[in-house]
Design a protein around this motif. Structure first.
Motif: not given
Ligand code: WQD
Length: 326
Positions: A202, A217, A282
């Motif tokens: 997703r 990211r 996000d």
């Molecule tokens: C990355 C991108 C999602 C899953 C988080 C914390 C940060 C650090 C690392 C702790 C985003 C998108 C995700 C999916 C998707 N944590 N996504 N489909 O949010 O950048 O960072 O983790 O120390 O503080 O905020 O990482 O891996 O959750 O998401 O589209 O099934 O992937 O929306 O854009 P994030 P993430």
């Protein structure tokens, strides 16, 4: 030096332990095993099972093992959970740090490396995030990391403790299958989970102001991140009285869609993603400038996204053998 590594049985902590011992430092792990796994602690490295909230136990560990530096990773780290349980997050992450720093300063331990996060920046509106980009955390989790940085720095100023706060960007990969992340809270493991179910990964929103509309990211291999801790520890040891705040990323943005495409290719699948609504909170783009870490520590990431995906997948298959044939 002997380093007490809190959270050393966790995913990132265990990689720090491995990097420290490989670099010739002694390590002692301090972990309450709430999410840590004792088997990740290498043979020959003592494991003290305890909470950082238990000041007496921490103090005893510092003296019993003649600790000369602390790397503090023990913390709660789920952004969504922190919104539901702010009191728990402040207690574990801020009060736990306060108790630990009390023991550290009383014992006269000279060096302290603190695990911080890019979450301190919140929604940065810049192409490359530098350490001077304003910190506006968007979650209680990010707030606890920023408050933690303040507490660490203030303690350093007041007591002469040498400190480094490392702001991790998106950590991925593993040094080996046994070392992999066991949680399913981030993009890469969430995609693996879907692939294992034979389901489409997703995408949370494709209407962002980014080249392909999905969030961008800065993914960093956990082995590179662990090396940054060794470099920070050495920098504090070499020049006492420092107060470093450093981004630990690669400076390369990868979109969610690119990441899913690469995971499909590297695992031999062809499951195009489905696009759903944005996930609240996000930011569109979070990519580090890692110039300061390079200048201060002489550290630079060596591994790319391919290494992260391949090693993370090996760890995933070790934990979920059915994934290999899915
Ligand atoms: C990355 C991108 C999602 C899953 C988080 C914390 C940060 C650090 C690392 C702790 C985003 C998108 C995700 C999916 C998707 N944590 N996504 N489909 O949010 O950048 O960072 O983790 O120390 O503080 O905020 O990482 O891996 O959750 O998401 O589209 O099934 O992937 O929306 O854009 P994030 P993430």
């Amino acid at each position: 030096m002997t380093w007490l590594i809190t959270g050393g049985a966790g995913y990132i902590g265990a990689h720090v332990v491995r990097a420290m011992t490989a670099a010739g430092e002694s390590a002692v792990v301090y972990d309450d095993l709430s999410t840590g796994v004792a088997e990740r602690v290498p043979d020959g490295v003592p494991l003290v099972v305890g909470s950082v909230l238990d000041g007496e136990r921490v103090a005893r560990a510092l003296t019993d093992h003649a600790v000369t530096g602390v790397v503090h990773l023990a913390a709660k780290k789920q952004v969504g959970e922190s919104v539901e349980l702010p009191l728990h997050y402040y207690r574990e992450n801020v009060e736990g740090l306060r108790v630990l720093l009390t023991a550290v300063t009383r014992a006269g331990v000279p060096s302290f490396v603190f695990s911080s996060s890019a979450a301190v920046y919140g929604m940065p509106d810049v192409d490359l995030v530098t350490e001077d980009t304003p910190c506006v955390p968007m979650s209680p989790y990010g707030e606890t990391k920023l408050a933690g940085e303040w507490l660490v720095r203030a303690t350093g100023r007041a007591t002469g403790l040498s400190t480094a706060a490392l702001r991790y960007f998106n950590v991925a990969g593993a040094a080996g299958p046994r070392m992999a992340d066991t949680g399913v809270f981030n993009l890469i493991p969430m995609v693996f989970e879907k692939l294992t179910q034979g389901a489409a990964p997703r995408v949370f929103g494709d209407d962002y102001d980014t080249p392909d509309g999905t969030c961008v990211r800065d993914y960093i291999h956990v082995v590179d991140l662990a090396e940054a801790h060794v470099a920070a520890a050495r920098a504090l040891e070499a020049s006492p009285g420092r107060a470093l705040t450093l981004n630990i990323g690669r400076g390369e943005g990868v979109s969610v869609r690119e990441m899913i495409d690469r995971i499909n290719a590297l695992t031999g699948r062809d499951l195009p993603p489905t696009v759903g609504p944005r996930r609240p909170g996000d930011p569109a783009r979070v990519v580090a400038s890692s110039d300061r870490a390079a200048a201060e520590l002489g550290w630079k990431a060596k591994y790319g996204v391919q290494d992260m995906i391949v090693s993370a997948w090996e760890g995933w298959v070790a934990l979920h053998p059915e994934a290999a044939n899915a």
